[in-house]
Design an enzyme around this catalytic site. Structure first.
Site, PDB file in Angstrom:
ATOM      1  CG  HIS A 125       1.899   1.652  -0.684  1.00 20.46           C
ATOM      2  ND1 HIS A 125       0.772   1.271  -0.877  1.00 20.46           N
ATOM      3  CD2 HIS A 125       2.316   0.821   0.186  1.00 20.46           C
ATOM      4  CE1 HIS A 125       0.433  -0.110  -0.525  1.00 20.46           C
ATOM      5  NE2 HIS A 125       1.483   0.036   0.294  1.00 20.46           N
ATOM      6  CG  ASP A 137      -0.858  -3.306   2.314  1.00 23.05           C
ATOM      7  OD1 ASP A 137       0.058  -2.213   2.097  1.00 23.05           O
ATOM      8  OD2 ASP A 137      -0.696  -4.305   1.450  1.00 23.05           O
ATOM      9  CD  GLU A 171       4.147  -0.780  -1.870  1.00 20.74           C
ATOM     10  OE1 GLU A 171       4.960  -1.513  -1.053  1.00 20.74           O
ATOM     11  OE2 GLU A 171       2.917  -1.342  -2.112  1.00 20.74           O
ATOM     12  CD  GLU A 172       0.302  -3.421  -2.622  1.00 21.69           C
ATOM     13  OE1 GLU A 172       1.147  -4.242  -2.776  1.00 21.69           O
ATOM     14  OE2 GLU A 172      -0.176  -2.995  -1.415  1.00 21.69           O
ATOM     15  CG  ASP A 200       3.573  -0.418   3.432  1.00 20.68           C
ATOM     16  OD1 ASP A 200       2.265  -0.675   3.485  1.00 20.68           O
ATOM     17  OD2 ASP A 200       4.214  -0.844   2.381  1.00 20.68           O
TER      18      ASP A 200
END
Length: 438
Positions: A125, A137, A171-172, A200
């Site tokens: 992501h 991240d 994605e978050e 990830d």
């Protein structure tokens, strides 16, 4: 990694790799033979990966401090990655979707060639949270996957399988982009994906070396790489169901990946074998403004980037072999809640010559409210049990998976059974169907 929380090179290129599996098609992969040995994976230059991270950092700084879904920093990140891939000869597709009232973007990149009916896909992501630039991240995974794709182009790799790469949006917010991609694929296209590799958070500052245990062949591929470096790994549990492999797994696609840890605390035992600081989070800047270029462990990022290339080169070069005869039982069998007895579903096999192969394939479809409670065995006609799945912290529902079993000591003909036992209370389900392929 998503905010949602779950319930509960050279030294290794000679290691043999069995095949990736798919539920029905494409055919399973076989280990490369001496005549069709996988090409040597390249060393992924750490400097190149970090240069991509520096670009993501600059993009965030120029766009309000983040690269989150619906923000200009995310679109600029997508444009940066797409530009690199277009220049390298990939066929790129920008897929749009809507989430939280904003347009989101997935980027798909296909490398020309390879078997179009057997696709090996790698992804990560690209979005951050709104709190910061999201360099670990998940700039780390996105940059490493990008540099691996660029290495495919630089080396002119001609794999047996078709290679596809993906960068996911939102994605978050709950795996929105990857779910959209998987759900938009026709069933025939899903069946062509022989494996999806997810990356990830692979540069955590106080890193661990975690390997997904979803598909046994992909898992072993990464373990082989790290074994060649003399580095112990552990099974990844912190991110179960929390990253973009989950939609692929739910669709019955074999998945695997790497992870260096988020906000879980490193134990003393982990610090002893990996270094770093015990009693401290793997990433103290997880989902925070301090997730900057200073929040990266270069050694972990370098090793994991090379591991990605190792997996793509090794699995991408594996030969496809046609499946043998298949036998299926589609009758529902109720699985009683613990402490109920184990149940079995039988299949009578006949007309197969000789013993079962070393790559006997077992496709399992079990509907259940918590698969972590289930122990699943394949029972051979002579009563020998082959463990397919143990109980554990795989925090999700249902078991839709394909397993390989070395049953070469067993006569193929006879009554084979799928045995399922629920070992913990408060969850229910049933065997929906299962199939054995020789």
């Amino acid at each position: 990694m998503s905010l949602s929380v779950s319930r509960r090179l050279a030294a290794v290129t000679a290691l043999a790799v069995a095949g990736l599996l798919a539920a029905t098609s494409p055919a399973a992969l076989a280990a490369p033979t001496a005549a069709t040995a996988a090409p040597t994976p390249p060393d992924i230059p750490l400097a190149n990966v970090k240069a991509h991270l520096a670009q993501f950092s600059s993009i965030a700084a120029a766009n309000g401090g983040n690269r989150a879904h619906g923000r200009t920093g995310y679109k600029a990140s997508i444009d940066y990655v797409k530009g690199k891939l277009d220049a390298a000869g990939f066929t790129t597709t920008l897929q749009t979707f809507t989430s939280s009232g904003a347009t989101g973007y997935n980027l798909i990149a296909d490398w020309p060639g390879g078997d179009p009916n057997s696709v090996l896909m790698s992804g990560s992501h690209l979005d951050s949270v709104t709190a910061g630039a999201g360099i670990n991240d998940n700039g780390s995974g996105s940059a490493a996957v990008l540099e691996t794709a660029l290495a495919v182009s630089r080396t002119g790799l001609q794999p047996t399988k078709h290679l596809r790469f993906g960068w996911w949006g939102a994605e978050e917010l709950g795996l929105v982009g990857s779910k959209y991609y998987v759900n938009s694929l026709p069933a025939a296209e899903k069946s062509k994906i022989s494996g999806y590799l997810n990356f990830d958070m692979i540069g955590s500052p106080n890193p661990g070396y975690f390997v997904y245990d979803d598909d046994p062949t992909i898992e072993q591929t990464f373990k082989n790489y790290y074994a060649g470096l003399g580095i112990p790994t552990e099974i990844e549990t912190e991110g179960d169901g929390r990253s973009d492999h989950a939609p692929f797994k739910s669709a019955g696609i074999p998945v695997g990946g790497l992870f260096s840890g988020a906000d879980y605390t490193k134990t003393a035992a982990q610090a002893q074998k990996w270094g770093g600081t015990s009693g401290q989070a793997f990433d103290r800047c997880y989902h925070s403004s301090c997730d900057t270029t200073a929040n990266i462990n270069d050694t972990a990022l370098d090793r994991n980037s090379d591991a990605i290339a190792y997996a793509v080169w090794t699995l991408g070069a594996a030969a496809t072999v046609p499946p043998g005869p298949s036998f299926e039982n589609t009758a529902d069998v109720n699985v009683p809640d613990s402490p109920g007895a184990a149940v079995t579903s039988p299949i009578t096999v006949s007309g197969v010559t000789g013993n079962a192969p070393a790559t006997t394939k077992v496709d399992v479809n079990i509907v259940h409210t918590y698969r972590g409670d289930l122990v699943i065995n394949l029972i051979a006609p002579d009563g020998t049990a082959y463990l397919l799945k143990n109980s554990g912290s795989d925090s999700a529902d249902n078991v839709i998976a394909t397993y390989t079993v070395n049953a070469s000591s067993e006569a193929a003909n006879g009554v084979w059974k799928l045995q399922v036992k629920d070992v913990a209370a408060q969850d229910v389900g049933y065997i929906n169907s299962w199939k054995i392929t020789f």
